[in-house]
Motif scaffolding. Sequence first.
Motif, PDB file in Angstrom:
ATOM      1  N   TYR A  33      -4.246  63.421  -3.154  1.00 13.11           N
ATOM      2  CA  TYR A  33      -3.245  63.511  -4.208  1.00 13.11           C
ATOM      3  C   TYR A  33      -1.997  64.148  -3.645  1.00 13.11           C
ATOM      4  O   TYR A  33      -2.079  65.115  -2.891  1.00 13.11           O
ATOM      5  CB  TYR A  33      -3.723  64.418  -5.348  1.00 13.11           C
ATOM      6  CG  TYR A  33      -4.645  63.774  -6.321  1.00 13.11           C
ATOM      7  CD1 TYR A  33      -4.151  62.985  -7.336  1.00 13.11           C
ATOM      8  CD2 TYR A  33      -6.015  63.985  -6.237  1.00 13.11           C
ATOM      9  CE1 TYR A  33      -5.002  62.412  -8.250  1.00 13.11           C
ATOM     10  CE2 TYR A  33      -6.864  63.414  -7.146  1.00 13.11           C
ATOM     11  CZ  TYR A  33      -6.350  62.629  -8.153  1.00 13.11           C
ATOM     12  OH  TYR A  33      -7.187  62.067  -9.057  1.00 13.11           O
ATOM     13  N   LYS A  34      -0.875  63.656  -4.051  1.00 10.07           N
ATOM     14  CA  LYS A  34       0.380  64.311  -3.687  1.00 10.07           C
ATOM     15  C   LYS A  34       0.777  65.186  -4.869  1.00 10.07           C
ATOM     16  O   LYS A  34       0.940  64.703  -5.980  1.00 10.07           O
ATOM     17  CB  LYS A  34       1.466  63.281  -3.397  1.00 10.07           C
ATOM     18  CG  LYS A  34       2.746  63.924  -2.924  1.00 10.07           C
ATOM     19  CD  LYS A  34       3.695  62.912  -2.386  1.00 10.07           C
ATOM     20  CE  LYS A  34       4.946  63.632  -1.947  1.00 10.07           C
ATOM     21  NZ  LYS A  34       5.299  63.370  -0.605  1.00 10.07           N
ATOM     22  N   GLY A  35       0.924  66.455  -4.636  1.00  6.91           N
ATOM     23  CA  GLY A  35       1.333  67.380  -5.689  1.00  6.91           C
ATOM     24  C   GLY A  35       0.158  68.144  -6.259  1.00  6.91           C
ATOM     25  O   GLY A  35      -0.869  67.562  -6.614  1.00  6.91           O
ATOM     26  N   SER A  36       0.321  69.453  -6.343  1.00  5.08           N
ATOM     27  CA  SER A  36      -0.770  70.305  -6.813  1.00  5.08           C
ATOM     28  C   SER A  36      -1.087  70.077  -8.288  1.00  5.08           C
ATOM     29  O   SER A  36      -2.216  70.277  -8.712  1.00  5.08           O
ATOM     30  CB  SER A  36      -0.434  71.783  -6.563  1.00  5.08           C
ATOM     31  OG  SER A  36       0.704  72.149  -7.307  1.00  5.08           O
ATOM     32  N   GLU A  37      -0.103  69.638  -9.065  1.00 10.42           N
ATOM     33  CA  GLU A  37      -0.358  69.424 -10.490  1.00 10.42           C
ATOM     34  C   GLU A  37      -1.392  68.316 -10.684  1.00 10.42           C
ATOM     35  O   GLU A  37      -2.292  68.426 -11.529  1.00 10.42           O
ATOM     36  CB  GLU A  37       0.940  69.068 -11.212  1.00 10.42           C
ATOM     37  CG  GLU A  37       0.788  69.120 -12.708  1.00 10.42           C
ATOM     38  CD  GLU A  37       2.119  68.975 -13.422  1.00 10.42           C
ATOM     39  OE1 GLU A  37       2.153  68.183 -14.376  1.00 10.42           O
ATOM     40  OE2 GLU A  37       3.085  69.637 -13.025  1.00 10.42           O
ATOM     41  N   ASN A  38      -1.281  67.249  -9.868  1.00  8.13           N
ATOM     42  CA  ASN A  38      -2.267  66.165  -9.962  1.00  8.13           C
ATOM     43  C   ASN A  38      -3.656  66.653  -9.560  1.00  8.13           C
ATOM     44  O   ASN A  38      -4.653  66.267 -10.164  1.00  8.13           O
ATOM     45  CB  ASN A  38      -1.862  64.987  -9.081  1.00  8.13           C
ATOM     46  CG  ASN A  38      -0.675  64.235  -9.634  1.00  8.13           C
ATOM     47  OD1 ASN A  38      -0.480  64.177 -10.839  1.00  8.13           O
ATOM     48  ND2 ASN A  38       0.132  63.671  -8.761  1.00  8.13           N
ATOM     49  N   VAL A  39      -3.731  67.494  -8.535  1.00  3.78           N
ATOM     50  CA  VAL A  39      -5.015  68.045  -8.100  1.00  3.78           C
ATOM     51  C   VAL A  39      -5.594  68.917  -9.217  1.00  3.78           C
ATOM     52  O   VAL A  39      -6.783  68.822  -9.539  1.00  3.78           O
ATOM     53  CB  VAL A  39      -4.860  68.854  -6.788  1.00  3.78           C
ATOM     54  CG1 VAL A  39      -6.166  69.554  -6.427  1.00  3.78           C
ATOM     55  CG2 VAL A  39      -4.407  67.950  -5.655  1.00  3.78           C
ATOM     56  N   GLY A  40      -4.737  69.763  -9.815  1.00  4.10           N
ATOM     57  CA  GLY A  40      -5.193  70.605 -10.919  1.00  4.10           C
ATOM     58  C   GLY A  40      -5.693  69.782 -12.088  1.00  4.10           C
ATOM     59  O   GLY A  40      -6.731  70.106 -12.690  1.00  4.10           O
ATOM     60  N   ASP A  41      -4.985  68.713 -12.402  1.00  4.16           N
ATOM     61  CA  ASP A  41      -5.423  67.829 -13.495  1.00  4.16           C
ATOM     62  C   ASP A  41      -6.787  67.225 -13.190  1.00  4.16           C
ATOM     63  O   ASP A  41      -7.653  67.135 -14.063  1.00  4.16           O
ATOM     64  CB  ASP A  41      -4.395  66.720 -13.730  1.00  4.16           C
ATOM     65  CG  ASP A  41      -3.095  67.232 -14.321  1.00  4.16           C
ATOM     66  OD1 ASP A  41      -3.065  68.392 -14.787  1.00  4.16           O
ATOM     67  OD2 ASP A  41      -2.103  66.467 -14.305  1.00  4.16           O
ATOM     68  N   PHE A  42      -6.968  66.815 -11.934  1.00  4.69           N
ATOM     69  CA  PHE A  42      -8.251  66.223 -11.526  1.00  4.69           C
ATOM     70  C   PHE A  42      -9.374  67.252 -11.686  1.00  4.69           C
ATOM     71  O   PHE A  42     -10.432  66.950 -12.229  1.00  4.69           O
ATOM     72  CB  PHE A  42      -8.175  65.729 -10.077  1.00  4.69           C
ATOM     73  CG  PHE A  42      -9.501  65.360  -9.499  1.00  4.69           C
ATOM     74  CD1 PHE A  42     -10.157  64.215  -9.911  1.00  4.69           C
ATOM     75  CD2 PHE A  42     -10.110  66.167  -8.550  1.00  4.69           C
ATOM     76  CE1 PHE A  42     -11.401  63.881  -9.391  1.00  4.69           C
ATOM     77  CE2 PHE A  42     -11.346  65.835  -8.025  1.00  4.69           C
ATOM     78  CZ  PHE A  42     -11.998  64.690  -8.440  1.00  4.69           C
TER      79      PHE A  42
END
Length: 170
Positions: A33-42
């Motif tokens: 994932y690019k971007g920590s927000e996407n990782v956090g959402d996952f």
Amino acid sequence: EQFAENVKEALAVFGDDPKARALDLKGKKCLYYKGSENVGDFLAYCKATAFAMRVYEQGVVSSEKSRIQRECNAEVANMQRAADAAEEHLSAIRILKKHNMMGELKKELVEAAELREAYPEAGLSQLVSLANFPISKSGLNYRLKQLVAIAKRIKAEEKEWEIGFRKTSK
């Protein structure tokens, strides 16, 4: 790889396409994932809320560090510009004094020159507050620029004279 693709498809249902990519890193299948927000959402989607909160927190900290660094860089750049301008003013004043031009200048320009010489490291705002005559920041800046322009004309005339002298002495 199939697991990564399955997760990617499941997350596409969860919301917008998260722009995840399945990768093969050193023989291991990964979901990138690019971007920590996407990782956090996952992670939040997977009910790993403690990890999701840590990722969000790191994102906030990183964002804040970047903001502070930008502000610091801007402040350093402003200080450098002010120092460069002050040096230009002082250099112009030295040229004017070298050519005995201070007595030829208007009173307002002499006052500006004396103020700059008295406080060489001060910024324009500081100089205005230190002035014992009424002047605005833009007014002082204009006067200092006039001093620089006069000094540049003197330097240009000096160079022309040197060039003319060299040609006639050969």
